[in-house]
Scaffold this motif. Structure first.
Motif, PDB file in Angstrom:
ATOM      1  N   SER A  36      14.353  17.637  54.209  1.00 22.89           N
ATOM      2  CA  SER A  36      13.397  17.072  53.424  1.00 22.89           C
ATOM      3  C   SER A  36      11.941  17.195  53.395  1.00 22.89           C
ATOM      4  O   SER A  36      11.517  17.850  54.156  1.00 22.89           O
ATOM      5  CB  SER A  36      13.773  15.570  53.900  1.00 22.89           C
ATOM      6  OG  SER A  36      13.182  14.940  55.133  1.00 22.89           O
ATOM      7  N   SER A  40      16.250  13.981  50.382  1.00 19.73           N
ATOM      8  CA  SER A  40      16.755  15.183  51.254  1.00 19.73           C
ATOM      9  C   SER A  40      17.995  15.794  50.322  1.00 19.73           C
ATOM     10  O   SER A  40      18.832  15.502  49.771  1.00 19.73           O
ATOM     11  CB  SER A  40      17.036  14.738  52.477  1.00 19.73           C
ATOM     12  OG  SER A  40      18.278  14.159  52.554  1.00 19.73           O
ATOM     13  N   VAL A  41      18.099  17.287  50.503  1.00 18.38           N
ATOM     14  CA  VAL A  41      19.279  17.941  50.263  1.00 18.38           C
ATOM     15  C   VAL A  41      19.889  18.763  51.388  1.00 18.38           C
ATOM     16  O   VAL A  41      19.291  19.114  52.333  1.00 18.38           O
ATOM     17  CB  VAL A  41      18.774  18.964  49.281  1.00 18.38           C
ATOM     18  CG1 VAL A  41      18.478  18.185  47.865  1.00 18.38           C
ATOM     19  CG2 VAL A  41      17.955  19.853  49.559  1.00 18.38           C
ATOM     20  N   THR A  42      21.301  18.848  51.107  1.00 16.49           N
ATOM     21  CA  THR A  42      22.054  19.439  52.266  1.00 16.49           C
ATOM     22  C   THR A  42      21.992  21.161  51.981  1.00 16.49           C
ATOM     23  O   THR A  42      21.716  21.552  50.661  1.00 16.49           O
ATOM     24  CB  THR A  42      23.442  19.139  52.101  1.00 16.49           C
ATOM     25  OG1 THR A  42      24.070  19.429  50.959  1.00 16.49           O
ATOM     26  CG2 THR A  42      23.516  17.606  52.564  1.00 16.49           C
ATOM     27  N   GLU A  43      22.444  21.628  52.977  1.00 19.13           N
ATOM     28  CA  GLU A  43      22.444  23.326  52.712  1.00 19.13           C
ATOM     29  C   GLU A  43      23.320  23.593  51.608  1.00 19.13           C
ATOM     30  O   GLU A  43      23.057  24.611  51.016  1.00 19.13           O
ATOM     31  CB  GLU A  43      22.952  23.853  54.089  1.00 19.13           C
ATOM     32  CG  GLU A  43      22.903  25.291  54.191  1.00 19.13           C
ATOM     33  CD  GLU A  43      23.639  26.103  55.311  1.00 19.13           C
ATOM     34  OE1 GLU A  43      23.182  27.180  55.632  1.00 19.13           O
ATOM     35  OE2 GLU A  43      24.017  25.145  56.431  1.00 19.13           O
ATOM     36  N   SER A  46      20.271  19.100  56.586  1.00 15.71           N
ATOM     37  CA  SER A  46      19.620  18.711  55.388  1.00 15.71           C
ATOM     38  C   SER A  46      18.311  19.087  55.434  1.00 15.71           C
ATOM     39  O   SER A  46      17.822  19.173  56.879  1.00 15.71           O
ATOM     40  CB  SER A  46      20.072  17.554  55.195  1.00 15.71           C
ATOM     41  OG  SER A  46      19.550  16.674  56.207  1.00 15.71           O
TER      42      SER A  46
END
Length: 140
Positions: free
Chosen positions: A113, A128-131, A111
């Protein structure tokens, strides 16, 4: 033929009505084209943010693999933070950031952020974001 040449000599240019008609047509075309172009510009910026975030995650994966994390008792879940003065992924990616960007591995999920791509995907710049979230947004 002489009559035709005399007629062409008398004609001096376009009338005011013809000129106004051309201007109105150009204004209509501009009114339609400008919003379409600006929308494409915004979409390309968002896609570039997502691609940059994916490249950062890929660089973190390379560093993770080369450093041998998870093997021989080494730390299994590293966190890489790139600041404006320090790029811990230098040698893997050349990037300059305005604020801190953190790449983290949790389990098998990477992830990121602190990157503008987070706001593109979630409309919240603090998370945050994941792949996988980034990749699915890129396909849209």
């Amino acid at each position: 033929m002489r009559k035709h040449l005399k007629y062409l000599k008398k004609e001096k240019g376009m009338t005011l009505v013809e000129l106004l008609a051309v201007l109105v047509i150009l204004a209509i075309i501009a009114a339609i084209a400008i919003p379409l172009i600006s929308g494409q510009i915004q979409k390309s910026k968002e896609q570039s943010y997502i691609n940059e975030a994916l490249n950062i995650i890929s660089a973190a994966k390379l560093k993770y693999a080369q450093e041998g994390f998870g093997k021989d008792g080494k730390e299994a879940a590293p966190t890489y933070t790139i600041t404006s003065g320090n790029n811990v992924l230098s040698g893997y990616i050349d990037i300059k950031v305005e604020k801190d960007v953190t790449v983290k591995l949790s389990g098998n999920i990477w992830s990121i952020s602190g990157h503008p791509a987070v706001k593109v995907v979630t409309n919240d710049s603090n998370g945050s974001v994941t792949e996988s979230q980034l990749r699915s947004k890129l396909k849209e």
